[in-house]
Design an enzyme around this catalytic site. Structure first.
Site, mmCIF file in Angstrom:
data_model
loop_
_atom_site.group_PDB
_atom_site.id
_atom_site.type_symbol
_atom_site.label_atom_id
_atom_site.label_comp_id
_atom_site.label_asym_id
_atom_site.label_seq_id
_atom_site.Cartn_x
_atom_site.Cartn_y
_atom_site.Cartn_z
ATOM 1 N N LYS A 118 33.162 40.351 2.457
ATOM 2 C CA LYS A 118 33.663 39.046 1.996
ATOM 3 C C LYS A 118 32.885 37.922 2.675
ATOM 4 O O LYS A 118 32.497 36.953 2.045
ATOM 5 C CB LYS A 118 35.152 38.881 2.354
ATOM 6 C CG LYS A 118 36.051 39.496 1.351
ATOM 7 C CD LYS A 118 36.328 38.574 0.164
ATOM 8 C CE LYS A 118 36.984 39.397 -0.897
ATOM 9 N NZ LYS A 118 37.112 38.895 -2.187
ATOM 10 N N LYS A 201 26.480 49.135 -5.837
ATOM 11 C CA LYS A 201 27.393 50.244 -6.118
ATOM 12 C C LYS A 201 28.231 49.917 -7.353
ATOM 13 O O LYS A 201 28.657 48.773 -7.513
ATOM 14 C CB LYS A 201 28.286 50.397 -4.883
ATOM 15 C CG LYS A 201 29.329 51.437 -4.968
ATOM 16 C CD LYS A 201 30.372 51.232 -3.884
ATOM 17 C CE LYS A 201 31.374 50.176 -4.277
ATOM 18 N NZ LYS A 201 32.665 50.236 -3.615
ATOM 19 N N LYS A 204 34.653 48.138 -9.805
ATOM 20 C CA LYS A 204 35.561 47.451 -10.735
ATOM 21 C C LYS A 204 35.388 45.957 -10.597
ATOM 22 O O LYS A 204 35.307 45.224 -11.563
ATOM 23 C CB LYS A 204 37.022 47.800 -10.385
ATOM 24 C CG LYS A 204 37.454 49.157 -10.828
ATOM 25 C CD LYS A 204 38.831 49.511 -10.267
ATOM 26 C CE LYS A 204 38.736 49.995 -8.839
ATOM 27 N NZ LYS A 204 39.904 50.729 -8.349
HETATM 28 P P1 TYM Z 1 39.038 52.350 -4.825
HETATM 29 O O1 TYM Z 1 40.189 52.125 -5.725
HETATM 30 O O2 TYM Z 1 38.053 51.242 -4.648
HETATM 31 O O3 TYM Z 1 38.214 53.608 -5.325
HETATM 32 C C1 TYM Z 1 38.844 54.860 -5.554
HETATM 33 C C2 TYM Z 1 37.908 55.961 -5.107
HETATM 34 O O4 TYM Z 1 36.683 55.904 -5.863
HETATM 35 C C3 TYM Z 1 35.562 55.868 -4.978
HETATM 36 N N1 TYM Z 1 34.502 55.047 -5.563
HETATM 37 C C4 TYM Z 1 33.261 55.487 -5.807
HETATM 38 N N2 TYM Z 1 32.677 56.683 -5.612
HETATM 39 C C5 TYM Z 1 31.367 56.802 -5.979
HETATM 40 N N3 TYM Z 1 30.622 55.794 -6.515
HETATM 41 C C6 TYM Z 1 31.178 54.582 -6.714
HETATM 42 N N4 TYM Z 1 30.436 53.615 -7.257
HETATM 43 C C7 TYM Z 1 32.551 54.377 -6.358
HETATM 44 N N5 TYM Z 1 33.417 53.320 -6.423
HETATM 45 C C8 TYM Z 1 34.600 53.750 -5.936
HETATM 46 C C9 TYM Z 1 36.114 55.247 -3.684
HETATM 47 O O5 TYM Z 1 35.352 55.610 -2.563
HETATM 48 C C10 TYM Z 1 37.507 55.803 -3.617
HETATM 49 O O6 TYM Z 1 37.521 57.064 -2.987
HETATM 50 N N6 TYM Z 1 40.963 51.789 -0.279
HETATM 51 C C11 TYM Z 1 40.832 52.747 -1.347
HETATM 52 C C12 TYM Z 1 42.167 53.281 -1.820
HETATM 53 C C13 TYM Z 1 43.006 53.842 -0.723
HETATM 54 C C14 TYM Z 1 42.846 55.113 -0.114
HETATM 55 C C15 TYM Z 1 43.880 55.190 0.870
HETATM 56 C C16 TYM Z 1 41.952 56.173 -0.292
HETATM 57 C C17 TYM Z 1 44.067 53.223 -0.141
HETATM 58 N N7 TYM Z 1 44.602 54.037 0.829
HETATM 59 C C18 TYM Z 1 44.021 56.330 1.687
HETATM 60 C C19 TYM Z 1 42.094 57.295 0.527
HETATM 61 C C20 TYM Z 1 43.120 57.379 1.494
HETATM 62 C C21 TYM Z 1 40.148 52.049 -2.529
HETATM 63 O O7 TYM Z 1 40.238 50.868 -2.699
HETATM 64 O O8 TYM Z 1 39.512 52.865 -3.402
#
Ligand code: TYM
Length: 340
Positions: A118, A201, A204
């Site tokens: 950020k 990367k 969303k």
């Molecule tokens: P989030 O919602 O951003 O993404 C969900 C999962 O997708 C993976 N990811 C990717 N993997 C490969 N290439 C990409 N371009 C890509 N974009 C996203 C992310 O690494 C993630 O595994 N903070 C987390 C959610 C969360 C969480 C947790 C995960 C909250 N508490 C506890 C594990 C354990 C998140 O925002 O993921």
């Protein structure tokens, strides 16, 4: 540990437009489903509290949550095997976060990329909301409440799992062994999938993604606007295949490996245009994800079924979270002779 004795946990945030993209699929869903097959306990939750850091519009949040729930259920998680729940349905996530805040040094969180990204984007330090700053501590609570052995995530979440281990260690050192340290599982293939802009990367919030569930026209636009080899002006110019997003996607999505190889050869020789390569990718996408897209629509027409799945998931995990929280409260001194 016997192969079938492990437990796994992961979460997804309903942020951005709530769309699931192919980065999520190959980075997390696919490896998660493979591991879930052999696991003893499987936790999968919607990190709706985490979404509040960026989504501050009621309608938008509701839509995102619905979209994420339908999407992930469409991938065929067996709700009998996978505990599927919403973070906000179990208030103990927030409660444990409050406790963990007190053993977490400020410096540890300042080094986390959620916050640093950020600042890099030009947001002033004072303009970052506390939810975003504190994001990794809530994530630690999400994980430590259930003590999974493994946390399958994409590359971008690796640091957060490491921070979770650090926080668990701070707690254990202060109060005695309470938490088991989780281990991140990051699959090489698709761990940090590049976006359609060819630079960052796939994400969303950056809007540089190829969706799994949006309508065909939208997916077509996303594929057609994908960055390819910038040095190739005409289709008759020899093109570069390595690190070219369109071929990275072909390698992941297209199950007809002979076709992919032939397209690569023709591309290198200047014998195929970008449009044809992209059209073939669209066809491969529709083939690979068609079954999930169909199930999405079926589930959308059956809200009672979804509610039931979430309710059952919540009922299964809640007692475990309560047990762990009780242990924590005993360790820190919140349980005493006046407790009832
Ligand atoms: P989030 O919602 O951003 O993404 C969900 C999962 O997708 C993976 N990811 C990717 N993997 C490969 N290439 C990409 N371009 C890509 N974009 C996203 C992310 O690494 C993630 O595994 N903070 C987390 C959610 C969360 C969480 C947790 C995960 C909250 N508490 C506890 C594990 C354990 C998140 O925002 O993921």
């Amino acid at each position: 540990m016997k192969k079938t004795q492990y437990s796994i946990l992961t979460g997804i945030t309903p942020s951005g437009t709530g769309e699931v993209h192919i980065g999520n699929f190959f980075g997390v869903v696919k490896p998660f489903l493979e591991m879930a097959d052999k696991a003893k306990k499987v936790y999968f939750f919607i990190a709706d509290l985490h979404a509040l850091t960026t989504v501050q519009n009621k309608k938008e949040l509701q839509n995102n949550i619905e979209n994420i729930i339908l999407s992930y259920l469409s991938f065929g998680f067996d709700p009998k095997k996978v505990f599927f729940y919403r973070q906000s349905d179990i208030g103990l996530h927030a409660q444990l976060q409050t406790v963990l805040n007190n053993v977490t040094p400020l410096g540890l969180i300042k080094r986390c990329h959620a916050y640093k990204d950020k600042l890099q984007k030009g947001v002033s330090q004072d303009g970052v909301n506390m939810g975003l700053f504190n994001y990794p501590v809530l994530m630690a609570a999400d994980i430590l409440l259930y003590e999974p052995d493994f946390v399958p995530v994409g590359e971008d979440q690796k640091q957060h799992v490491e921070v979770t281990r650090d926080i668990a260690e701070y707690f254990n050192n202060t109060y005695g062994k309470t938490f088991k340290l989780p281990q991140a599982i990051i699959k090489k293939e698709g761990a940090r999938l590049i976006g359609t802009d060819g630079k960052r990367k796939m994400s969303k919030s950056l809007g540089n993604y190829i969706s799994v569930f949006e309508d065909e026209e939208t997916i077509k636009k996303q594929i057609m606007s994908t960055f390819t080899d910038p040095d190739r002006i005409r289709p008759t110019d020899p093109g570069r295949v390595k690190d070219n997003p369109i071929f990275i996607y072909h390698d992941l999505i297209n199950e007809d490996k002979n076709q992919v190889e032939a397209l690569k050869q023709r591309y290198k020789q200047g014998k195929v245009g970008d449009v044809e390569v992209k059209e073939e990718l669209l066809q491969a996408h529709l083939k690979k994800f068609g079954q999930y897209r169909k199930r999405y629509q079926e589930l959308k027409n059956n809200p009672d079924k979804i509610k039931d799945i979430l309710k059952q998931g919540t009922q299964k995990v809640k007692p475990q979270a309560e047990d762990k929280m009780r242990q924590v409260e005993e360790k820190i001194g919140l349980v005493n002779k006046y407790s009832f």
